[in-house]
Design a protein around this motif. Structure first.
Motif, short mmCIF file in Angstrom:
data_model
loop_
_atom_site.label_atom_id
_atom_site.label_comp_id
_atom_site.label_asym_id
_atom_site.label_seq_id
_atom_site.Cartn_x
_atom_site.Cartn_y
_atom_site.Cartn_z
N LEU A 62 38.87 18.66 99.56
CA LEU A 62 38.46 19.19 98.26
C LEU A 62 39.11 20.55 98.03
CD1 LEU A 62 34.66 18.36 98.49
CD2 LEU A 62 36.39 17.10 97.20
N LYS A 63 39.36 20.87 96.78
CA LYS A 63 39.94 22.17 96.44
C LYS A 63 38.79 23.10 96.04
CE LYS A 63 43.42 24.49 93.75
NZ LYS A 63 44.82 24.54 93.96
N VAL A 64 38.27 23.82 97.04
CA VAL A 64 37.17 24.77 96.82
C VAL A 64 37.45 26.04 97.60
CG1 VAL A 64 35.38 23.04 96.33
CG2 VAL A 64 35.78 23.75 98.68
N ALA A 65 36.82 27.11 97.15
CA ALA A 65 36.99 28.41 97.78
C ALA A 65 36.00 28.58 98.94
CB ALA A 65 36.77 29.52 96.75
N CYS A 66 36.39 29.41 99.89
CA CYS A 66 35.49 29.72 101.00
C CYS A 66 35.75 31.14 101.49
CB CYS A 66 35.65 28.71 102.13
SG CYS A 66 37.12 28.92 103.14
N VAL A 67 34.77 31.63 102.24
CA VAL A 67 34.88 32.91 102.92
C VAL A 67 34.53 32.66 104.38
CG1 VAL A 67 33.90 35.23 103.16
CG2 VAL A 67 34.28 34.26 100.88
N VAL A 68 35.34 33.16 105.29
CA VAL A 68 35.06 33.05 106.71
C VAL A 68 34.61 34.43 107.19
CG1 VAL A 68 36.03 32.60 109.00
CG2 VAL A 68 36.73 31.19 107.06
N SER A 69 33.45 34.45 107.85
CA SER A 69 32.87 35.70 108.35
C SER A 69 32.75 35.65 109.85
CB SER A 69 31.48 35.93 107.75
OG SER A 69 31.54 35.95 106.34
N ILE A 70 33.05 36.77 110.48
CA ILE A 70 32.94 36.89 111.94
C ILE A 70 31.88 37.95 112.23
CG2 ILE A 70 34.15 37.45 114.08
CD1 ILE A 70 36.78 36.73 112.60
N PHE A 71 30.89 37.56 113.03
CA PHE A 71 29.79 38.45 113.40
C PHE A 71 29.76 38.62 114.91
CE2 PHE A 71 28.52 36.92 109.29
CZ PHE A 71 27.77 37.95 108.73
N ASP A 72 29.17 39.74 115.36
CA ASP A 72 28.95 39.91 116.79
C ASP A 72 27.62 39.23 117.16
OD1 ASP A 72 26.83 41.69 116.19
OD2 ASP A 72 28.01 43.47 116.65
#
Length: 175
Positions: free
Chosen positions: A39-49
């Motif tokens: 699918l053509k959708v936006a995303c955000v990848v987050s990195i947490f400790d």
């Protein structure tokens, strides 16, 4: 060690692991990618400790790639290796990775309808400068605080709402 519960988070985490270990980007062949990742959708990848403190995140309000699979990999690598953060291999066992899939944008008609725990905001000045803030940010409970933080993070000094365009979106987090 982080064990992803969803395919989205696994793709992001594996992309980070492979990139940090080899400096290369590994992708599956298109015929091996499931339909939901095409699918053509936006995303955000987050990195947490491990204490749930945000280390880095990267994404776009609208997709830059033709499919979500590529969007996740690109954003994961950028989150792990941007100019301000560079994840080291010894940190990999102490990270959590989340993928937020974003809805389309909707014009804010009434600020009283915006709930910072549920809605992210996208702002644009008439000059063209823009930025966004994710929903459910730690310590942000009101629209006013959310808007102020959004403007601060994106160096948007304009406060006259007549000169700003404002949209909201929702996100679904996958870990």
């Amino acid at each position: 060690m982080f064990y992803p519960k969803t395919s989205y988070a696994k793709i992001a985490f594996d992309a980070i692991l492979f990139f940090i270990s080899t400096g290369q980007i590994k992708k599956s062949k298109e015929d091996q990618i499931p339909a939901d990742l095409k699918l053509k959708v936006a995303c955000v990848v987050s990195i947490f400790d491990v204490d749930d403190n945000l280390i880095s995140c990267y994404g776009n309000i609208e997709p830059n790639n033709k499919m979500l699979y590529d969007e996740i990999i690109e954003n994961a690598i950028k989150a792990a290796s941007d100019n301000t953060v560079s994840i080291k291999s010894e940190q990999l066992s102490e990270l959590k990775v989340y993928v937020d899939i974003l809805s389309s944008l909707h014009k804010v008609e009434d600020i009283n309808d915006i709930k910072p725990q549920k809605h992210g905001l996208f702002i644009k000045e008439k000059s063209g400068k823009s930025g966004f803030i994710m929903p459910n940010r730690k310590g942000i409970k009101t629209f006013e605080k959310q808007l102020k933080q959004l403007q601060l993070e994106n160096e948007i000094k304009e406060t006259n709402m007549e000169k700003l365009e404002l949209w909201y979106f929702k996100s679904t987090r996958y870990d």
